[in-house]
Design a protein around this motif. Structure first.
Motif, PDB file in Angstrom:
ATOM      1  N   PHE A  27       0.816  -1.211   0.000  1.00 13.44           N
ATOM      2  CA  PHE A  27       0.000   0.000   0.000  1.00 13.44           C
ATOM      3  C   PHE A  27       0.851   1.263   0.000  1.00 13.44           C
ATOM      4  N   VAL A  28       2.027   1.217   0.621  1.00 19.74           N
ATOM      5  CA  VAL A  28       2.932   2.366   0.574  1.00 19.74           C
ATOM      6  C   VAL A  28       3.397   2.601  -0.867  1.00 19.74           C
ATOM      7  N   LEU A  30       1.862   1.677  -3.589  1.00 24.24           N
ATOM      8  CA  LEU A  30       0.714   2.125  -4.360  1.00 24.24           C
ATOM      9  C   LEU A  30       0.425   3.606  -4.128  1.00 24.24           C
ATOM     10  N   ALA A  31       0.552   4.050  -2.887  1.00 24.17           N
ATOM     11  CA  ALA A  31       0.306   5.460  -2.577  1.00 24.17           C
ATOM     12  C   ALA A  31       1.338   6.363  -3.247  1.00 24.17           C
ATOM     13  N   VAL A  32       2.615   5.925  -3.231  1.00 25.37           N
ATOM     14  CA  VAL A  32       3.662   6.709  -3.878  1.00 25.37           C
ATOM     15  C   VAL A  32       3.412   6.794  -5.379  1.00 25.37           C
ATOM     16  N   VAL A  34       0.519   6.533  -7.013  1.00 21.48           N
ATOM     17  CA  VAL A  34      -0.627   7.396  -7.271  1.00 21.48           C
ATOM     18  C   VAL A  34      -0.258   8.864  -7.108  1.00 21.48           C
ATOM     19  N   SER A  35       0.581   9.165  -6.094  1.00 21.54           N
ATOM     20  CA  SER A  35       1.004  10.557  -5.878  1.00 21.54           C
ATOM     21  C   SER A  35       1.830  11.068  -7.047  1.00 21.54           C
TER      22      SER A  35
END
Length: 262
Positions: A27-28, A30-32, A34-35
């Motif tokens: 999830f980390v 994936l968040a990076v 997406v950002s």
């Protein structure tokens, strides 16, 4: 007799369990991702808003990137073409914005003809452009109601105008080569219509070459002003008389007599 029992081999079963560490890392990441994609989208949107023409460049780069997944060697060529297109569009836009406003005039070849001594390359003009150039000279020298009427069924008249003193001028234009002189037959055809059909006060035949002796003789008899190459250049750079002035000076005898020595 005792029969030994066979032991069934143990089957190794895959154990599925919840791994908190792996899940958190996923999830980390994936968040990076997406950002980064969101930031790239905002930057692209801002660039497109400031310069709408870039949307085509961005689309071209995106398409090139997709194709590059299959054929990487094409990506560099696409990027170069996109950059060249952007540079060309920027130069064209700058030229349009910086170009000065030029007044509309009848003939570009006469743009500098208002200055004494400036020559016009009449040989580079087409016959139609030559007629426009002669009409432009008439307008420059104060004539009104200037009209180019040359074409099929013109009955010998290519340019019509009214002089500043109110006389009607009928001009026939002959865009000939230097070795092709205007003969008496040309003058006779023009002489048969310029006065009776077009009601000319001043009849002028302008050419880019010269006139034969019989043509000049016929013009003197009929009162037609003959403007040869030298006289045309003198008219253009203001060192010689205008055709309607030459008609008065020569007693309707034609330019060859009135403009002698130009």
């Amino acid at each position: 007799m005792t029969t030994p029992l066979r032991r069934t081999p143990l089957v190794k079963r895959r154990r599925y369990g919840f791994d908190l560490r792996s899940t958190a890392l996923f999830f980390v990441f994936l968040a990076v991702l997406v950002s980064v994609l969101g930031l790239a989208a905002r930057v692209a949107a801002g660039a497109v808003e400031r310069r709408p023409a870039w949307v085509f460049v961005l689309v071209a780069i995106a398409v090139g990137g997709c194709l590059g997944l299959r054929r990487r060697w094409r990506l560099a060529g696409v990027a170069r073409r996109a950059a060249a297109a952007l540079d060309e569009a920027a130069r064209e836009a700058a030229e349009v914005l910086e170009a000065p406003t030029v007044p509309t005039q009848r003939e570009p070849a006469l743009a500098d003809a208002d200055t004494v001594g400036v020559a016009v390359d009449y040989d580079a003009l087409t016959p139609e452009e030559f007629e426009e150039a002669i009409a432009g000279l008439c307008e420059r020298d104060g004539c009104t109601e200037v009209e180019v009427v040359g074409g099929a069924g013109d009955l010998g008249a290519d340019v019509l105008a009214v002089t500043p003193d109110g006389r009607r001028v009928v001009i026939q234009c002959k865009h000939y080569g230097e070795s092709h002189r205007v003969g008496s037959q040309d003058l006779q055809r023009f002489g048969g219509t310029c006065f009776t059909v077009h009601e000319a006060d001043v009849a002028v035949l302008v050419c880019t070459s010269d006139f034969t002796a019989p043509a000049v003789e016929y013009a003197e008899q009929c009162g037609i002003v003959c403007v040869n190459r030298d006289a045309l250049e003198a008219w253009t750079d203001r060192t010689g008389p205008r055709p309607w002035e030459a008609a008065l000076e020569g007693g309707e005898a034609g330019w060859e007599t009135a403009g002698a020595g130009i």
